[in-house]
Design an enzyme around this catalytic site. Structure first.
Site, PDB file in Angstrom:
ATOM      1  N   HIS A   1       1.031  -0.949  -0.148  1.00 53.90           N
ATOM      2  CA  HIS A   1       0.047   0.715   0.212  1.00 53.90           C
ATOM      3  C   HIS A   1       0.800   0.838   0.178  1.00 53.90           C
ATOM      4  CE1 HIS A   1      -3.330   2.325   0.913  1.00 53.90           C
ATOM      5  NE2 HIS A   1      -3.858   2.060   1.682  1.00 53.90           N
TER       6      HIS A   1
ATOM      7  N   HIS B   1      -2.182  -2.271  -9.864  1.00 55.99           N
ATOM      8  CA  HIS B   1      -3.105  -2.035  -9.059  1.00 55.99           C
ATOM      9  C   HIS B   1      -4.242  -2.981  -9.647  1.00 55.99           C
ATOM     10  CE1 HIS B   1      -5.496   1.058  -6.946  1.00 55.99           C
ATOM     11  NE2 HIS B   1      -3.783   1.738  -6.370  1.00 55.99           N
TER      12      HIS B   1
ATOM     13  N   ASP C   1       2.870   5.460  -7.427  1.00 56.41           N
ATOM     14  CA  ASP C   1       4.629   5.611  -6.188  1.00 56.41           C
ATOM     15  C   ASP C   1       5.622   5.197  -6.710  1.00 56.41           C
ATOM     16  OD1 ASP C   1       3.389   5.998  -4.068  1.00 56.41           O
ATOM     17  OD2 ASP C   1       2.429   4.625  -3.564  1.00 56.41           O
TER      18      ASP C   1
HETATM   19  N1  CMC Z   1       5.187  -7.133 -10.033  1.00 60.58           N
HETATM   20  C1  CMC Z   1       5.487  -8.767 -11.163  1.00 60.58           C
HETATM   21  N2  CMC Z   1       3.698  -9.118 -11.357  1.00 60.58           N
HETATM   22  C2  CMC Z   1       3.097  -8.355 -10.770  1.00 60.58           C
HETATM   23  C3  CMC Z   1       3.115  -7.591  -9.697  1.00 60.58           C
HETATM   24  C4  CMC Z   1       4.490  -6.655  -9.401  1.00 60.58           C
HETATM   25  N3  CMC Z   1       4.018  -5.521  -9.780  1.00 60.58           N
HETATM   26  N4  CMC Z   1       2.105  -7.398  -9.313  1.00 60.58           N
HETATM   27  C5  CMC Z   1       1.141  -7.729 -10.033  1.00 60.58           C
HETATM   28  N5  CMC Z   1       1.761  -8.664 -10.026  1.00 60.58           N
HETATM   29  C6  CMC Z   1       1.092 -10.261 -11.332  1.00 60.58           C
HETATM   30  C7  CMC Z   1       1.270 -10.774  -9.608  1.00 60.58           C
HETATM   31  O1  CMC Z   1       1.770 -11.783  -9.593  1.00 60.58           O
HETATM   32  C8  CMC Z   1      -0.369 -12.228 -10.722  1.00 60.58           C
HETATM   33  O2  CMC Z   1      -0.058 -12.383 -11.202  1.00 60.58           O
HETATM   34  P1  CMC Z   1      -0.205 -14.287 -11.775  1.00 60.58           P
HETATM   35  O3  CMC Z   1      -2.235 -13.706 -12.421  1.00 60.58           O
HETATM   36  O4  CMC Z   1       0.191 -14.381 -12.757  1.00 60.58           O
HETATM   37  O5  CMC Z   1      -0.810 -14.850 -10.574  1.00 60.58           O
HETATM   38  C9  CMC Z   1      -1.312 -10.820 -10.858  1.00 60.58           C
HETATM   39  O6  CMC Z   1       0.091  -9.581 -12.001  1.00 60.58           O
HETATM   40  C10 CMC Z   1      -2.279 -10.543 -10.402  1.00 60.58           C
HETATM   41  O7  CMC Z   1      -1.714  -9.778  -9.455  1.00 60.58           O
HETATM   42  P2  CMC Z   1      -2.458  -9.769  -7.844  1.00 60.58           P
HETATM   43  O8  CMC Z   1      -1.585  -9.748  -7.202  1.00 60.58           O
HETATM   44  O9  CMC Z   1      -3.550 -10.380  -8.159  1.00 60.58           O
HETATM   45  O10 CMC Z   1      -2.738  -8.195  -7.921  1.00 60.58           O
HETATM   46  P3  CMC Z   1      -3.457  -7.756  -6.527  1.00 60.58           P
HETATM   47  O11 CMC Z   1      -4.449  -6.660  -7.069  1.00 60.58           O
HETATM   48  O12 CMC Z   1      -3.935  -8.427  -5.561  1.00 60.58           O
HETATM   49  O13 CMC Z   1      -2.308  -6.596  -6.444  1.00 60.58           O
HETATM   50  C11 CMC Z   1      -0.938  -4.620  -6.065  1.00 60.58           C
HETATM   51  C12 CMC Z   1      -2.301  -4.693  -6.364  1.00 60.58           C
HETATM   52  C13 CMC Z   1      -0.505  -3.708  -5.890  1.00 60.58           C
HETATM   53  C14 CMC Z   1      -0.895  -5.392  -4.251  1.00 60.58           C
HETATM   54  C15 CMC Z   1       0.505  -5.707  -6.194  1.00 60.58           C
HETATM   55  O14 CMC Z   1       0.360  -5.189  -8.220  1.00 60.58           O
HETATM   56  C16 CMC Z   1       1.466  -5.300  -6.482  1.00 60.58           C
HETATM   57  O15 CMC Z   1       1.827  -6.350  -5.467  1.00 60.58           O
HETATM   58  N6  CMC Z   1       2.082  -4.083  -6.803  1.00 60.58           N
HETATM   59  C17 CMC Z   1       3.439  -3.423  -6.632  1.00 60.58           C
HETATM   60  C18 CMC Z   1       3.235  -2.977  -5.621  1.00 60.58           C
HETATM   61  C19 CMC Z   1       2.990  -1.450  -5.471  1.00 60.58           C
HETATM   62  O16 CMC Z   1       3.404  -0.984  -6.052  1.00 60.58           O
HETATM   63  N7  CMC Z   1       2.036  -1.479  -4.781  1.00 60.58           N
HETATM   64  C20 CMC Z   1       1.009   0.532  -4.757  1.00 60.58           C
HETATM   65  C21 CMC Z   1       0.150   0.504  -5.187  1.00 60.58           C
HETATM   66  S1  CMC Z   1      -0.787   2.648  -5.412  1.00 60.58           S
HETATM   67  C22 CMC Z   1      -0.597   3.061  -4.341  1.00 60.58           C
HETATM   68  C23 CMC Z   1      -1.666   2.570  -3.116  1.00 60.58           C
HETATM   69  O17 CMC Z   1      -2.681   2.179  -3.794  1.00 60.58           O
HETATM   70  O18 CMC Z   1      -1.245   2.165  -1.784  1.00 60.58           O
END
Ligand code: CMC
Length: 424
Positions: free
Chosen positions: A264, A305, A363
């Site tokens: 987050h 995201h 971010d």
């Molecule tokens: N790098 C590599 N792979 C990723 C990433 C990433 N940053 N984000 C998602 N994926 C992959 C994930 O492994 C999954 O792959 P598969 O379908 O093959 O299993 C797919 O994309 C979907 O990901 P998810 O984890 O199910 O997506 P989510 O909606 O649960 O998570 C997130 C969203 C923001 C937590 C995630 O994208 C992440 O960890 N990003 C990096 C951290 C980040 O930049 N966070 C800031 C968010 S914006 C500020 C805020 O609002 O707080």
């Protein structure tokens, strides 16, 4: 309510569920009656669950749209300042010129902290993470303002909003000053909100601080772009805490705690750590491969995201601001910026990221701006918390001024059922 109804079949039973349409976004199915039918819905991570009704912020993730009270984030970032956006989030309408001037003045009148607050800071270790300090100090505000914490009183809630918006920059800057052993700087009422924050961060009592207008404008944009974001993890935490009737300072402290995590608000700090770890453009391919490897926990920080599956409109504004700041400071050739730009380009063309609709989020660039301004990475999430306080407060305020029930999710229990306690 819509004319349409959803029908759910459970065994031989058919259950009819009402549906509602909002002013925008998908219709929702009202599942509240399901408990009487002996079933719950199951949605860990709240992927398909609307937990409340709200009039504050709307996101269309597929089209990269973010609206606050109907206004596009790009227009607000271009034309408003942060305090005007605070007024809008809180009150539902943009202020008139007179209301705007009065609001700015009111906020200025509340920027100082109670002098006893110093003792709270001094109780922390110098090497404490500033988020730990901020979390504690904001929670402690409830010990200072118990005269204005009647959740049911609209006027007291307004005073609390003013106090929080006004004092957060002072608290944030003091967290930093404490960690480097410099004297706390008092707010200056001749400066704008963003200038004043920079003054309290970088000024010292022995000389006059002159804020750089380009950096102050960038700081203000960072505040605006982080001001609210619908029912994200920290806002939902604030609503849940608030649903128990807890006081607003305690609720905001719970939001700060939830924001801290790297998935987050901690992501902007993690982006800079990641760019530093990559270290050189020649290593980018290796890190892209790591991010794609399911056996490797590494993720590209600042990418992806939960809601935006096209682009994050905030990231566009941030990227432009990053260029303005870096050129003002003569840092166009900053090695981390170069790595960030190259990484973004490669990831945007890579099949893995394209398929999963993973784009740079807000971010990805905000960390570079903050670093260029001279803000240490440990302060990044603190600045996010400062900016998001108005969003948290507005959601809490919306909830407590309407009909609300204590938030109490249910579960799918998979643990042991009743068993005999062994005889000794
Ligand atoms: N790098 C590599 N792979 C990723 C990433 C990433 N940053 N984000 C998602 N994926 C992959 C994930 O492994 C999954 O792959 P598969 O379908 O093959 O299993 C797919 O994309 C979907 O990901 P998810 O984890 O199910 O997506 P989510 O909606 O649960 O998570 C997130 C969203 C923001 C937590 C995630 O994208 C992440 O960890 N990003 C990096 C951290 C980040 O930049 N966070 C800031 C968010 S914006 C500020 C805020 O609002 O707080």
């Amino acid at each position: 309510m819509t004319d349409e109804k959803a029908t759910l079949s459970v065994g031989d039973k058919s259950i009819e569920l009402p549906m509602y349409s909002g002013s925008a976004g998908p219709d929702v199915i009202d599942v509240r009656s399901l408990v009487q039918e002996g079933v719950f819905t199951y949605d860990p991570g709240f992927v398909s669950t609307a937990a409340c009704e709200s009039k504050i912020t709307y996101i269309d993730g597929a089209n990269g749209v973010l609206l606050h009270r109907g206004y596009k984030i790009e227009d607000l970032a271009e034309n408003s300042d942060y305090l005007e956006v605070c007024y809008l989030l809180l009150n539902g309408e943009l202020p008139t010129a007179e209301e705007n001037q009065k609001f700015h003045q009111t906020i200025k009148n509340h920027t100082m902290l109670h002098d006893q607050m110093r003792n709270f800071f001094q109780g922390f270790r110098r090497d404490a993470h500033p988020m730990a300090i901020m979390c504690g100090v904001v929670g402690a505000l409830s010990a200072f303002y118990h005269d204005s914490m009647d959740v049911a009183d609209e006027h007291e809630r307004e005073i609390t909003a003013h106090r929080l918006v006004a004092k957060m920059p002072t608290i944030a800057a003091w967290c930093y000053k404490y960690s480097i052993g410099q004297p706390f700087m008092y707010p200056r009422n001749d400066l704008s909100y963003a200038e004043n924050f920079l003054q309290m961060m970088f000024g010292v009592p022995c000389e006059e601080y002159k804020p750089n207008p380009v950096l102050a404008k960038a700081m203000d944009k960072i505040f605006i772009l982080h001001a609210d974001h619908e029912q994200n993890a920290s806002t939902s935490t604030v609503r849940l805490a608030g649903s128990t009737g807890a006081n607003p300072y305690a609720c905001i402290a719970s939001g700060i705690a939830a924001l801290w995590g790297p998935a987050h608000g901690g992501a902007n700090e993690a982006v800079l750590d990641m760019l530093a770890e990559i270290g050189d453009e020649s290593n980018i391919e290796k890190y892209i491969a790591k991010a794609k490897d399911k056996d490797d926990p590494f993720r590209l920080m600042g990418f992806g995201h939960r809601v935006y599956k096209n682009f994050d409109p905030r990231a566009k504004v941030m990227a432009e601001t990053a260029h303005e700041v870096l050129s003002e400071l003569g840092l166009e050739n900053d090695p981390l910026l170069k790595i960030a730009q190259r990484l973004e380009k490669i990831a945007l063309e890579d099949e893995y990221f394209v398929q999963r609709k993973l784009y740079p989020n807000v971010d990805f660039y905000s960390g570079l701006i903050l670093k260029a301004i001279g803000i240490p990475t440990s302060m990044f999430t603190v600045i996010f918390a400062l900016s998001r306080t108005i969003g948290w407060f507005s959601h809490w305020n919306e909830m407590v001024s309407g009909n609300y029930r204590i938030g109490r999710p249910r579960q799918l229990y998979t643990g042991p059922t009743t068993r005999e306690y062994p005889t000794k």
